[in-house]
Design an enzyme around this catalytic site. Sequence first.
Site, PDB file in Angstrom:
ATOM      1  N   PHE A  37      -2.535  -3.134   5.251  1.00  0.00           N
ATOM      2  CA  PHE A  37      -2.503  -4.238   4.277  1.00  0.00           C
ATOM      3  C   PHE A  37      -1.776  -5.463   4.809  1.00  0.00           C
ATOM      4  O   PHE A  37      -1.706  -6.469   4.111  1.00  0.00           O
ATOM      5  CB  PHE A  37      -1.761  -3.794   3.001  1.00  0.00           C
ATOM      6  CG  PHE A  37      -2.401  -2.643   2.296  1.00  0.00           C
ATOM      7  CD1 PHE A  37      -3.404  -2.849   1.374  1.00  0.00           C
ATOM      8  CD2 PHE A  37      -2.006  -1.333   2.560  1.00  0.00           C
ATOM      9  CE1 PHE A  37      -4.002  -1.787   0.716  1.00  0.00           C
ATOM     10  CE2 PHE A  37      -2.599  -0.262   1.903  1.00  0.00           C
ATOM     11  CZ  PHE A  37      -3.601  -0.490   0.978  1.00  0.00           C
ATOM     12  N   ALA A  38      -1.167  -5.356   5.983  1.00  0.00           N
ATOM     13  CA  ALA A  38      -0.277  -6.432   6.434  1.00  0.00           C
ATOM     14  C   ALA A  38      -1.092  -7.624   6.929  1.00  0.00           C
ATOM     15  O   ALA A  38      -1.682  -7.569   7.998  1.00  0.00           O
ATOM     16  CB  ALA A  38       0.620  -5.913   7.557  1.00  0.00           C
ATOM     17  N   TYR A  48      -8.800 -17.824   7.037  1.00  0.00           N
ATOM     18  CA  TYR A  48      -8.396 -16.538   6.454  1.00  0.00           C
ATOM     19  C   TYR A  48      -9.579 -15.566   6.423  1.00  0.00           C
ATOM     20  O   TYR A  48      -9.490 -14.428   6.913  1.00  0.00           O
ATOM     21  CB  TYR A  48      -7.846 -16.760   5.039  1.00  0.00           C
ATOM     22  CG  TYR A  48      -7.713 -15.480   4.260  1.00  0.00           C
ATOM     23  CD1 TYR A  48      -6.816 -14.495   4.663  1.00  0.00           C
ATOM     24  CD2 TYR A  48      -8.502 -15.232   3.130  1.00  0.00           C
ATOM     25  CE1 TYR A  48      -6.716 -13.300   3.962  1.00  0.00           C
ATOM     26  CE2 TYR A  48      -8.398 -14.051   2.427  1.00  0.00           C
ATOM     27  CZ  TYR A  48      -7.508 -13.084   2.850  1.00  0.00           C
ATOM     28  OH  TYR A  48      -7.413 -11.902   2.166  1.00  0.00           O
TER      29      TYR A  48
END
Length: 333
Positions: free
Chosen positions: A76-77, A144
């Site tokens: 999840f990082a 992103y």
Amino acid sequence: MSQGDTILVVGGAGYIGSHCLWELRQRGFKTLCYDNLSEGHRAACGETPFIEGSLNDEAKLDKLFAEHSIRAVFHFAAHCYVGESCEDPEKYYFNNVASTLSLLRSMRRANVKRFIFSSTAATFGNPVRDTIDETHPQDPINPYGRTKLMIEHILKDYKEAYGMEHVILRYFNAAGAAEGGVIGEDHEPETHLIPLVLKVALGQRDDIKMFGDDYDTVDGTCVRDYIHILDLADAHIKGLEYLENGGESAAFNLGNGTGYSVKQVIDTVAKVTGKAIKSEAVGRRAGDPAILIADYKRAEKVLGWKPKYGDLETIVKTAWDWSSSHPKGYDDR
Ligand code: UDP
């Protein structure tokens, strides 16, 4: 392949990771959290053993894999602000792509071969249809989204070349909190709609700005698919079980399959909290499509997953339980 007993949750101190840890613990899994606390909160990890470290520190990761018997990695990082990724793409490519490669390299050395990856609807870019299934073209419109898509490609190559199995989960709008208000969403800065509207209910903000009210939608405001955080956590666990039962590496879209407009979210917050919410329509936010709704049929068919906390009131109620009992969030900054 290693037959470990521990689920390593990387980025487990963040919003989605901490809820996944929570759900794993509820179901009796042995967990371990690795996080650099750049954005997460130590308190969010509960009783899970915690190692503070950077993903770029391969020596530390190698030591972790040597000392613990890792069954699978849930990753999840990542940085997750679209706007920031446009202003400072290097930060995103370095943290989201290069750091993930360090983790994958270390996993290979340790012969850990199951990887559950947090991806995003942002990998699809501008939708060519309102309801998005896994066949929708992936053409992200910001750094992103590109970082997440790059990792998706890397994982497919790792599967082909090294036999590392993966499940890619593409979230739509993660929202809500675990029952009981013990853990929840605490970002700095906060940019997401539901926690911001809750801050108006708490009296911490005067109003909520609605980014655009002239979209071709039910009431002119953007429509999004809000998915409860524990439903996401459930999908991760089902993804792991699917791989362990011999399932092919695959990607799944996760949402409720239902859209709510910005105005509907504001009205729901007013109803749940009993507070008047002042709002003001302002200009559109760059990069916002009018409507984004997931088609989750593949997850339903292949993983046996279905959202349990589908209705918006439940989602908002759990988020309110957290924010009203923790008006300063984790209060650790
Ligand atoms: N939004 C808004 N005001 C805000 C924050 C968000 O009107 O202060 C809108 C945003 O334009 C989008 C929806 O709320 O249509 C959800 O935005 P959020 O940032 O929560 O998630 P995103 O869809 O960007 O992942």
